[in-house]
Design a protein around this motif. Structure first.
Motif, short mmCIF file in Angstrom:
data_model
loop_
_atom_site.label_atom_id
_atom_site.label_comp_id
_atom_site.label_asym_id
_atom_site.label_seq_id
_atom_site.Cartn_x
_atom_site.Cartn_y
_atom_site.Cartn_z
N LEU A 245 -1.74 0.75 -4.82
CA LEU A 245 -0.94 -0.45 -4.58
C LEU A 245 0.21 -0.44 -5.58
O LEU A 245 -0.01 -0.24 -6.78
N VAL A 246 1.43 -0.66 -5.09
CA VAL A 246 2.61 -0.66 -5.97
C VAL A 246 3.51 -1.82 -5.59
O VAL A 246 3.41 -2.38 -4.49
N ALA B 1 0.84 -1.19 0.00
CA ALA B 1 0.00 0.00 0.00
C ALA B 1 0.88 1.25 0.00
O ALA B 1 1.76 1.39 0.85
N ALA B 2 0.67 2.12 -0.97
CA ALA B 2 1.37 3.39 -1.03
C ALA B 2 0.46 4.47 -0.46
O ALA B 2 -0.64 4.72 -0.99
N VAL B 3 0.91 5.10 0.63
CA VAL B 3 0.11 6.13 1.29
C VAL B 3 0.99 7.34 1.54
O VAL B 3 2.22 7.26 1.56
N LEU C 133 9.60 -0.67 -5.46
CA LEU C 133 9.56 0.78 -5.62
C LEU C 133 9.97 1.50 -4.34
O LEU C 133 10.20 2.71 -4.35
N ALA C 134 10.07 0.76 -3.23
CA ALA C 134 10.51 1.36 -1.97
C ALA C 134 11.90 1.97 -2.11
O ALA C 134 12.27 2.88 -1.37
N VAL D 253 3.54 0.45 2.83
CA VAL D 253 3.18 -0.36 4.00
C VAL D 253 2.85 -1.78 3.53
O VAL D 253 2.06 -1.95 2.59
N PRO D 254 3.47 -2.80 4.15
CA PRO D 254 3.17 -4.19 3.76
C PRO D 254 1.69 -4.51 3.95
O PRO D 254 1.02 -3.98 4.83
#
Length: 310
Positions: A242-243, A169-171, A247-248, A258-259
């Motif tokens: 979602l990515v 999750a990309a936030v 990309l982290a 976030v996992p």
């Protein structure tokens, strides 16, 4: 008329052995035929290359000069032949790879390093594209192979899974879930998803939609999300997405990954190529992908894809 390479080889054999008899044995031709070919070579050049006596063969000054040039030409011809065979075997030449954002930070660099180690004579040219352009790039022969998220392809295009990468999750950094150790996907149900349009990234789009539906909801999409402004929307707190986990390594400022709770959704990254007249290096590339998947312990998809390039 220009001299033939075969005649040059015969001449070099005679010049080095100083004997028609021993040279004929070396090149596996009859002595008379060898003598006739040397005479034909001299007639073509219009100069005498060898002085023949009853006991020995000697080079004339012109013959000595021609011998040095013949050796260089024959060596070059041998190199050209080896290079042509290496290209046909996919061990040399140039392989043009198109790739999407999902491969850029981990998969592609690892594959390029692996190929450079295994096939040092193969030159690889890379170009980043949108996944929606893969078919056109391949059909127009503007690339030989592509790395893109799994999707369906028309006849004439084949694919094989390289790896399955987990989605996260990309936030935005200020989002309530940014500090969570893990997020259940259903917690994003009320969020606006900053997802690229399907025509830009069909495989990625389908994977995100399928993951949300698997969690029991249809995601609400920001219709203005496209390219870099999707990242800006997440960073500004206007939505999530979602990515792929890799990309982290290169996240835009203001975004946290976030996992997702197990069993988390994933995205399959495929190698894609033309089935008609595929580049000779495609089988080598696919073999390298399989080797790297084993070495890195990357999760692989269970699906068995059919055709291999000839």
């Amino acid at each position: 008329m220009e001299p033939e390479l075969r005649q040059m080889r015969y001449f070099v054999a005679v010049a080095e052995r100083r004997s028609f008899t021993r040279a004929a044995e070396d090149v596996y031709v009859a002595q008379q035929a060898l003598s006739q070919q040397i005479k034909a070579l001299e007639d073509t050049l219009g100069v005498r290359l060898l002085e023949r006596t009853s006991r020995r063969v000697e080079l004339t000054p012109a013959g000595a000069a021609y011998l040095a040039d013949c050796k260089r030409l024959l060596a070059a011809a041998a190199r050209a032949g080896r290079h042509a065979r290496a290209v046909a075997a996919g061990e040399a030449g140039t392989l043009r790879i198109a790739y999407t954002l999902t491969a850029v930070y981990e998969t592609l660099p690892a594959l390029l390093a692996h190929l450079a180690e295994r096939l040092p004579k193969l030159k690889v040219e890379t170009r980043e594209i949108f996944a929606g352009d893969v078919c056109r790039m391949l059909r127009d022969e503007r690339c030989d192979l592509a790395l893109a998220p799994r999707t369906g392809y028309p006849k004439g295009i084949d694919r094989r899974t390289v790896r399955r990468e987990e989605l996260r999750a990309a936030v935005g950094d200020g989002h309530p879930l940014a500090a969570a150790p893990v997020v259940d996907l259903v917690q994003l149900k009320g969020e606006k998803f900053q997802l690229w349009p399907r025509d830009m990234a069909p495989g990625y789009y389908d994977a995100v939609i399928a993951a949300c539906r698997g969690a029991g909801f249809a995601p609400s999409l920001d219709e203005t999300a496209s390219g870099s402004n999707a990242w800006a929307g997440i960073a500004a707190g206007r939505g999530v997405n979602l990515v792929v986990a890799s990309l982290a390594h290169q996240l835009p400022r203001g975004i946290t990954l976030v996992p997702l709770a197990e069993p988390g959704p994933g995205l399959c990254l495929d190698a894609v190529w033309r089935t008609e007249h595929p580049h000779p290096a495609v089988p080598r590339f696919l073999k390298g992908c399989a080797e790297l998947t084993r070495l890195r312990g990357w999760p692989a998809d269970d699906e068995r894809l059919s055709a291999r390039p000839a």
